[in-house]
Design a protein around this motif. Structure first.
Motif, short mmCIF file in Angstrom:
data_model
loop_
_atom_site.label_atom_id
_atom_site.label_comp_id
_atom_site.label_asym_id
_atom_site.label_seq_id
_atom_site.Cartn_x
_atom_site.Cartn_y
_atom_site.Cartn_z
N PRO A 1 0.80 -1.23 0.00
CA PRO A 1 0.00 0.00 0.00
C PRO A 1 0.83 1.27 0.00
CG PRO A 1 -0.91 -1.60 1.53
CD PRO A 1 0.45 -2.11 1.11
N GLY A 2 1.98 1.26 0.68
CA GLY A 2 2.82 2.45 0.72
C GLY A 2 3.32 2.85 -0.65
N ARG A 3 3.67 1.87 -1.46
CA ARG A 3 4.17 2.13 -2.82
C ARG A 3 3.06 2.09 -3.86
NH1 ARG A 3 9.81 1.43 -3.32
NH2 ARG A 3 10.81 0.71 -1.40
N ARG A 4 1.85 1.70 -3.41
CA ARG A 4 0.72 1.52 -4.33
C ARG A 4 1.12 0.55 -5.44
NH1 ARG A 4 -4.27 3.10 -2.76
NH2 ARG A 4 -4.85 3.34 -4.95
N SER A 5 1.75 -0.55 -5.07
CA SER A 5 2.21 -1.51 -6.07
C SER A 5 1.66 -2.89 -5.76
CB SER A 5 3.74 -1.56 -6.12
OG SER A 5 4.26 -2.10 -4.91
N ALA A 6 1.44 -3.66 -6.83
CA ALA A 6 0.96 -5.03 -6.71
C ALA A 6 1.83 -5.93 -7.58
CB ALA A 6 -0.50 -5.14 -7.13
N SER A 7 2.01 -7.16 -7.13
CA SER A 7 2.82 -8.09 -7.92
C SER A 7 2.33 -9.51 -7.69
CB SER A 7 4.30 -7.97 -7.56
OG SER A 7 4.51 -8.26 -6.18
N VAL A 8 2.59 -10.34 -8.69
CA VAL A 8 2.38 -11.78 -8.58
C VAL A 8 3.75 -12.40 -8.78
CG1 VAL A 8 1.29 -13.81 -9.55
CG2 VAL A 8 0.03 -11.65 -9.47
N GLY A 9 4.33 -12.93 -7.71
CA GLY A 9 5.70 -13.38 -7.79
C GLY A 9 6.61 -12.20 -8.09
N GLU A 10 7.37 -12.29 -9.16
CA GLU A 10 8.25 -11.20 -9.59
C GLU A 10 7.59 -10.28 -10.60
OE1 GLU A 10 11.26 -10.64 -8.22
OE2 GLU A 10 10.71 -12.30 -6.88
N ARG A 11 6.37 -10.59 -11.01
CA ARG A 11 5.71 -9.80 -12.06
C ARG A 11 4.90 -8.68 -11.45
NH1 ARG A 11 0.56 -9.99 -14.58
NH2 ARG A 11 -0.04 -11.84 -13.35
N ARG A 12 5.20 -7.43 -11.86
CA ARG A 12 4.40 -6.28 -11.44
C ARG A 12 3.07 -6.28 -12.17
NH1 ARG A 12 6.95 -1.71 -9.32
NH2 ARG A 12 4.87 -0.80 -9.36
N VAL A 13 2.03 -5.89 -11.47
CA VAL A 13 0.68 -5.85 -12.04
C VAL A 13 0.17 -4.42 -11.98
CG1 VAL A 13 -1.67 -6.74 -11.89
CG2 VAL A 13 0.25 -8.21 -11.25
N SER A 14 -0.24 -3.87 -13.10
CA SER A 14 -0.75 -2.50 -13.16
C SER A 14 -2.24 -2.49 -12.83
CB SER A 14 -0.53 -1.90 -14.55
OG SER A 14 0.85 -1.77 -14.82
N LEU A 15 -2.60 -1.76 -11.78
CA LEU A 15 -3.99 -1.68 -11.35
C LEU A 15 -4.45 -0.23 -11.31
CD1 LEU A 15 -3.91 -4.13 -8.28
CD2 LEU A 15 -4.53 -4.67 -10.63
N THR A 16 -5.72 0.00 -11.61
CA THR A 16 -6.29 1.32 -11.39
C THR A 16 -6.37 1.57 -9.88
OG1 THR A 16 -8.59 0.59 -11.25
CG2 THR A 16 -7.72 1.04 -13.46
N ALA A 17 -6.61 2.81 -9.51
CA ALA A 17 -6.73 3.13 -8.08
C ALA A 17 -7.84 2.32 -7.43
CB ALA A 17 -6.99 4.63 -7.90
N THR A 18 -8.96 2.18 -8.13
CA THR A 18 -10.09 1.45 -7.56
C THR A 18 -9.81 -0.04 -7.50
OG1 THR A 18 -11.66 3.13 -8.29
CG2 THR A 18 -12.55 0.96 -7.78
N GLU A 19 -9.20 -0.60 -8.53
CA GLU A 19 -8.82 -2.02 -8.49
C GLU A 19 -7.87 -2.28 -7.33
OE1 GLU A 19 -9.15 -2.87 -13.31
OE2 GLU A 19 -7.22 -2.43 -12.38
N PHE A 20 -6.90 -1.40 -7.16
CA PHE A 20 -5.94 -1.56 -6.06
C PHE A 20 -6.66 -1.53 -4.72
CE2 PHE A 20 -2.95 -0.34 -2.85
CZ PHE A 20 -1.77 -0.96 -3.21
N ASP A 21 -7.56 -0.57 -4.53
CA ASP A 21 -8.23 -0.42 -3.24
C ASP A 21 -9.18 -1.58 -2.97
OD1 ASP A 21 -6.92 1.98 -2.70
OD2 ASP A 21 -8.41 3.13 -3.80
#
Length: 236
Positions: A149-169
């Protein structure tokens, strides 16, 4: 057009309004500045893209039916560039297919004309508060899915996943309490800040998008039939 601009007050941030109807612009600007936001206005899609890149607004209120480069193309271009500034689509068409299309393109919310300017302010506030409010939360992990949450980042294993603000939340809310079942109505209230239960289809669409982006590991988001959703280790 960039002349209808307001200073950025305190910590509310700058909102970019992209709209070619003058009366709507003035109404949105009046309510947003009254709520403490700075405002910058563009009436053209290409100028709007430049404004997002140059001004880095806190959020964008984006009319779909712009002349020339329309709002759908603007949002698609931003997301293709990796820019996930929160976007609220505004459209004259109250059509579920359009709403789903907007979400799939990376919009965070969707409002149809005619609308209450207070609703725009409320929805913007909810998105911006959620974005800011997760900064102090700890890293969350369920299976191979990691959310920072601090970096607003999501990942699956080593793969970064791009999410909208609402998807992230939405994912952050589910991952905050693994195995807890959230009703659609709860998620609408917690993530979107609204109690319009007729909008529960919006939750389903966002969950479908999350599963797609997480790939096979999207199975951590389980459907609880007749109730809602929960996050946990997939069965088997």
């Amino acid at each position: 057009m960039g002349g209808l601009n307001g200073a950025v007050p305190e910590d509310r941030g700058l909102v970019l309004i992209v709209e070619d109807e003058g009366s709507i612009v003035e109404l949105e600007r009046l309510y947003l500045t009254g709520a403490g936001y700075g405002v910058h206005v563009e009436t053209d899609g290409r100028r709007a893209l430049d404004a997002v890149r140059r001004l880095r607004p806190a959020a964008v209120v984006l009319d779909v039916g712009l002349p020339g480069m329309n709002g759908v193309e603007v949002c698609r271009t931003l997301r293709a560039e990796g820019d996930w500034t929160p976007v609220i689509f505004v459209t004259a068409r109250d059509d579920e297919v359009d709403r789903i299309l907007g979400i799939e393109l990376g919009a965070d919310d969707y409002i149809t004309k005619p609308f209450s300017p207070r609703e725009v302010v409320a929805r913007l506030g909810a998105i911006i508060r959620r974005t800011a409010g997760t900064a102090d939360a700890g890293v969350r992990r369920v299976g191979p899915v990691t959310l920072d949450p601090g970096r607003r980042s999501a990942s699956v294993g080593e793969r970064r996943v791009s999410l909208t603000a609402t998807e992230f939340d939405l994912l952050a809310q589910l991952m905050a309490r693994p195995e807890q079942v959230f009703a659609r109505e709860q998620l609408l209230s917690l993530v979107w800040g609204i109690a319009d239960y007729s909008s529960s289809r919006t939750v389903d669409v966002h969950v479908a998008q999350l599963r797609t982006k997480l790939g096979p590991d999207g199975a951590i988001i389980r459907t609880v039939r007749g109730v809602g959703y929960a996050v946990g280790q997939p069965d088997g």
